[in-house]
Every structure is written in C-alpha cells, then in structure tokens.
Write a protein that holds these residues in place. Structure first.
Motif, PDB file in Angstrom:
ATOM      1  N   LEU A  32       0.836  -1.201   0.000  1.00 11.36           N
ATOM      2  CA  LEU A  32       0.000   0.000   0.000  1.00 11.36           C
ATOM      3  C   LEU A  32       0.869   1.248   0.000  1.00 11.36           C
ATOM      4  O   LEU A  32       0.556   2.233  -0.685  1.00 11.36           O
ATOM      5  CB  LEU A  32      -0.953   0.008   1.197  1.00 11.36           C
ATOM      6  CG  LEU A  32      -1.873   1.232   1.304  1.00 11.36           C
ATOM      7  CD1 LEU A  32      -2.718   1.424   0.045  1.00 11.36           C
ATOM      8  CD2 LEU A  32      -2.757   1.115   2.549  1.00 11.36           C
ATOM      9  N   ASP A  33       1.958   1.227   0.738  1.00 14.69           N
ATOM     10  CA  ASP A  33       2.879   2.361   0.742  1.00 14.69           C
ATOM     11  C   ASP A  33       3.384   2.627  -0.678  1.00 14.69           C
ATOM     12  O   ASP A  33       3.421   3.771  -1.133  1.00 14.69           O
ATOM     13  CB  ASP A  33       4.047   2.076   1.698  1.00 14.69           C
ATOM     14  CG  ASP A  33       4.791   3.328   2.126  1.00 14.69           C
ATOM     15  OD1 ASP A  33       4.171   4.406   2.219  1.00 14.69           O
ATOM     16  OD2 ASP A  33       5.994   3.222   2.381  1.00 14.69           O
ATOM     17  N   ASP A  34       3.736   1.569  -1.398  1.00 17.86           N
ATOM     18  CA  ASP A  34       4.188   1.710  -2.793  1.00 17.86           C
ATOM     19  C   ASP A  34       3.081   2.255  -3.687  1.00 17.86           C
ATOM     20  O   ASP A  34       3.308   3.146  -4.508  1.00 17.86           O
ATOM     21  CB  ASP A  34       4.654   0.353  -3.353  1.00 17.86           C
ATOM     22  CG  ASP A  34       5.881  -0.196  -2.645  1.00 17.86           C
ATOM     23  OD1 ASP A  34       6.624   0.586  -2.018  1.00 17.86           O
ATOM     24  OD2 ASP A  34       6.088  -1.420  -2.721  1.00 17.86           O
ATOM     25  N   VAL A  35       1.879   1.720  -3.528  1.00 17.60           N
ATOM     26  CA  VAL A  35       0.744   2.131  -4.355  1.00 17.60           C
ATOM     27  C   VAL A  35       0.411   3.602  -4.131  1.00 17.60           C
ATOM     28  O   VAL A  35       0.193   4.357  -5.091  1.00 17.60           O
ATOM     29  CB  VAL A  35      -0.484   1.235  -4.071  1.00 17.60           C
ATOM     30  CG1 VAL A  35      -1.765   1.823  -4.643  1.00 17.60           C
ATOM     31  CG2 VAL A  35      -0.246  -0.168  -4.607  1.00 17.60           C
ATOM     32  N   LEU A  36       0.383   4.019  -2.877  1.00 17.59           N
ATOM     33  CA  LEU A  36       0.067   5.415  -2.593  1.00 17.59           C
ATOM     34  C   LEU A  36       1.166   6.348  -3.091  1.00 17.59           C
ATOM     35  O   LEU A  36       0.881   7.464  -3.533  1.00 17.59           O
ATOM     36  CB  LEU A  36      -0.205   5.609  -1.101  1.00 17.59           C
ATOM     37  CG  LEU A  36      -1.483   4.939  -0.596  1.00 17.59           C
ATOM     38  CD1 LEU A  36      -1.560   5.017   0.917  1.00 17.59           C
ATOM     39  CD2 LEU A  36      -2.728   5.541  -1.238  1.00 17.59           C
ATOM     40  N   ARG A  85       6.798   6.079   3.842  1.00 18.54           N
ATOM     41  CA  ARG A  85       6.659   7.164   2.853  1.00 18.54           C
ATOM     42  C   ARG A  85       5.296   7.835   2.970  1.00 18.54           C
ATOM     43  O   ARG A  85       5.182   9.053   2.852  1.00 18.54           O
ATOM     44  CB  ARG A  85       6.867   6.637   1.430  1.00 18.54           C
ATOM     45  CG  ARG A  85       8.323   6.274   1.161  1.00 18.54           C
ATOM     46  CD  ARG A  85       8.510   5.674  -0.194  1.00 18.54           C
ATOM     47  NE  ARG A  85       7.800   4.392  -0.214  1.00 18.54           N
ATOM     48  CZ  ARG A  85       7.542   3.680  -1.291  1.00 18.54           C
ATOM     49  NH1 ARG A  85       7.910   4.103  -2.470  1.00 18.54           N
ATOM     50  NH2 ARG A  85       6.923   2.523  -1.210  1.00 18.54           N
ATOM     51  N   TYR A  86       4.270   7.036   3.217  1.00 24.87           N
ATOM     52  CA  TYR A  86       2.933   7.581   3.404  1.00 24.87           C
ATOM     53  C   TYR A  86       2.919   8.534   4.610  1.00 24.87           C
ATOM     54  O   TYR A  86       2.433   9.662   4.520  1.00 24.87           O
ATOM     55  CB  TYR A  86       1.928   6.443   3.607  1.00 24.87           C
ATOM     56  CG  TYR A  86       0.562   6.921   4.041  1.00 24.87           C
ATOM     57  CD1 TYR A  86      -0.307   7.499   3.134  1.00 24.87           C
ATOM     58  CD2 TYR A  86       0.154   6.800   5.368  1.00 24.87           C
ATOM     59  CE1 TYR A  86      -1.552   7.947   3.537  1.00 24.87           C
ATOM     60  CE2 TYR A  86      -1.085   7.240   5.775  1.00 24.87           C
ATOM     61  CZ  TYR A  86      -1.940   7.811   4.854  1.00 24.87           C
ATOM     62  OH  TYR A  86      -3.169   8.267   5.263  1.00 24.87           O
ATOM     63  N   LEU A  87       3.477   8.093   5.720  1.00 27.80           N
ATOM     64  CA  LEU A  87       3.512   8.931   6.921  1.00 27.80           C
ATOM     65  C   LEU A  87       4.324  10.202   6.676  1.00 27.80           C
ATOM     66  O   LEU A  87       3.927  11.290   7.107  1.00 27.80           O
ATOM     67  CB  LEU A  87       4.079   8.148   8.103  1.00 27.80           C
ATOM     68  CG  LEU A  87       3.232   6.968   8.597  1.00 27.80           C
ATOM     69  CD1 LEU A  87       3.968   6.187   9.668  1.00 27.80           C
ATOM     70  CD2 LEU A  87       1.870   7.419   9.099  1.00 27.80           C
ATOM     71  N   ASP A  88       5.435  10.091   5.976  1.00 26.79           N
ATOM     72  CA  ASP A  88       6.264  11.266   5.686  1.00 26.79           C
ATOM     73  C   ASP A  88       5.517  12.305   4.854  1.00 26.79           C
ATOM     74  O   ASP A  88       5.702  13.508   5.048  1.00 26.79           O
ATOM     75  CB  ASP A  88       7.552  10.857   4.962  1.00 26.79           C
ATOM     76  CG  ASP A  88       8.546  10.155   5.872  1.00 26.79           C
ATOM     77  OD1 ASP A  88       8.378  10.214   7.117  1.00 26.79           O
ATOM     78  OD2 ASP A  88       9.481   9.524   5.332  1.00 26.79           O
ATOM     79  N   ARG A  89       4.680  11.841   3.927  1.00 28.10           N
ATOM     80  CA  ARG A  89       3.941  12.792   3.086  1.00 28.10           C
ATOM     81  C   ARG A  89       2.966  13.649   3.888  1.00 28.10           C
ATOM     82  O   ARG A  89       2.597  14.730   3.468  1.00 28.10           O
ATOM     83  CB  ARG A  89       3.198  12.059   1.967  1.00 28.10           C
ATOM     84  CG  ARG A  89       4.117  11.659   0.826  1.00 28.10           C
ATOM     85  CD  ARG A  89       3.371  11.248  -0.419  1.00 28.10           C
ATOM     86  NE  ARG A  89       2.382  10.217  -0.239  1.00 28.10           N
ATOM     87  CZ  ARG A  89       2.642   8.906  -0.174  1.00 28.10           C
ATOM     88  NH1 ARG A  89       3.880   8.477  -0.255  1.00 28.10           N
ATOM     89  NH2 ARG A  89       1.672   8.046  -0.037  1.00 28.10           N
TER      90      ARG A  89
END
Length: 196
Positions: free
Chosen positions: A78-82, A138-142
């Motif tokens: 999911l992190d990759d997909v987002l 990466r999701y959290l960083d965004r």
C-alpha cells in the motif's frame, strides 16, 4: 546438533499449535480450554505450560506469522501504491487485501474474540495495528510530522473498515456483492481519504 529429545519437544509444540488452531477455528476462542488442547494432543497441562504461558499465548503464536506478514506484504505494498498515486493500482491493492483476509479468514474470528475477552491480548492487537503504520513510512512522511497522528488514524480506520466489511461479506454473508464491485467502491472511498 539437534537431539532426539529436542526434535520431540519441537514436534509437541507444533502439535499443540496445530490442535489449538483447529479447535479455535472449529469452536471459537472462548469455548476452547487448555484441557481441550492437551486432550486433543494427548499430553499433560504441564507439557502445555512448558511451551506456552496460556491460551492467549498459544493464539498469539498461531497468529504471529500471519499478522507479522501482513504489514510487510499488504501494507508495504500500500505504501508503494500510494507513492505511485494510481487509483487503478489502489483498486488492485484492495483486491489483494481482501484476498489476504480470505486466505486467513478461519482464524480471524478467534483473534477478534480474544481481543474482546482478554485484556493482555488487546496489547497484541495494538502492536499489530502499529506495525501496519510502521510499514508505510513514505505515506507517513507525506503527511508531515504535525499530521502524523492523523495519517496513522486514517490507516487504522481503513484497516477497521476492511476487517468489518470482510466479516460481513465473507464470514457472515450479509453483504452479497462481487469482489470487483467491492474493490471499486472501497477505492472510491479510501483513495482520496488517504491522500494528504
């Protein structure tokens, strides 16, 4: 070098895990006792306690591999997909997430029962949810540091909805829709909700 006694101990542990899993799936968590497990295996309670601290411990060990893989496999994807930002890839991810639930559906009701009944098992469930967010750096960083708690909550809400939906769809049979329709509706709801 592994001795015959070590192999026997390892086999007894595997037998206890397999028996407990079968009984939890067949009867539910609450209905199974340690006496049921040891009777099924043909060993003593003392032998059980050589391997496990109690019924919650044995369920945690049964679930450990399943729940340990979920963050890396499902939520890492999911992190990759987002990060890619593709709604089509997100719908494909939803299908894979539902397939994971389907693959593990037999033990999930016992997990839910233990969370509801056992205060110490709530900590196990909390760690499992925390692991999901940790698999999505990466999701959290965004979202930035000031909105990190909000981002984690969105992941938790997604997980909760997927779990509840799956229970009603596949376990209870109270929602009767094809997987592609489900994936599209969940994508319409969650793809924008997960975007900062």
């Amino acid at each position: 070098m592994t001795t015959q006694r070590d192999r026997q101990k390892q086999q007894t542990r595997r037998n206890l895990l397999e028996s407990a899993k079968k009984l939890f799936v067949d009867r539910g968590y609450a209905a199974v006792t340690i006496d049921d497990i040891v009777a099924d295996v043909g060993c003593s309670r003392a032998t059980f306690y050589l391997h496990f601290g109690g019924k919650t411990d044995v369920l945690e060990k049964i679930s450990a591999e399943t729940m340990r893989q979920r963050p890396k496999v499902i939520y890492g994807q999911l992190d990759d997909v987002l990060a890619a930002g593709s709604k089509t890839e997100f719908a494909d991810w939803v299908r894979r997430a539902l397939a994971w639930f389907e693959e593990n559906q037999a033990i999930l009701p016992a997990w839910d029962e233990a969370v509801a009944l056992e205060p110490e098992f709530k900590q196990v469930a909390r760690r499992a949810i925390d692991d999901l967010a940790a698999a999505m750096p990466r999701y959290l960083d965004r979202w930035g540091e000031d909105r990190r708690d909000e981002a984690r909550l969105r992941i938790e809400l997604l997980v909760s909805q997927l779990e509840r939906f799956f229970t009603r769809w596949a376990v209870q049979g109270t929602i009767d829709l094809p997987a592609d329709t489900v994936a599209q509706v969940l994508t319409d709801i969650w793809f924008p909700a997960l975007t900062p």
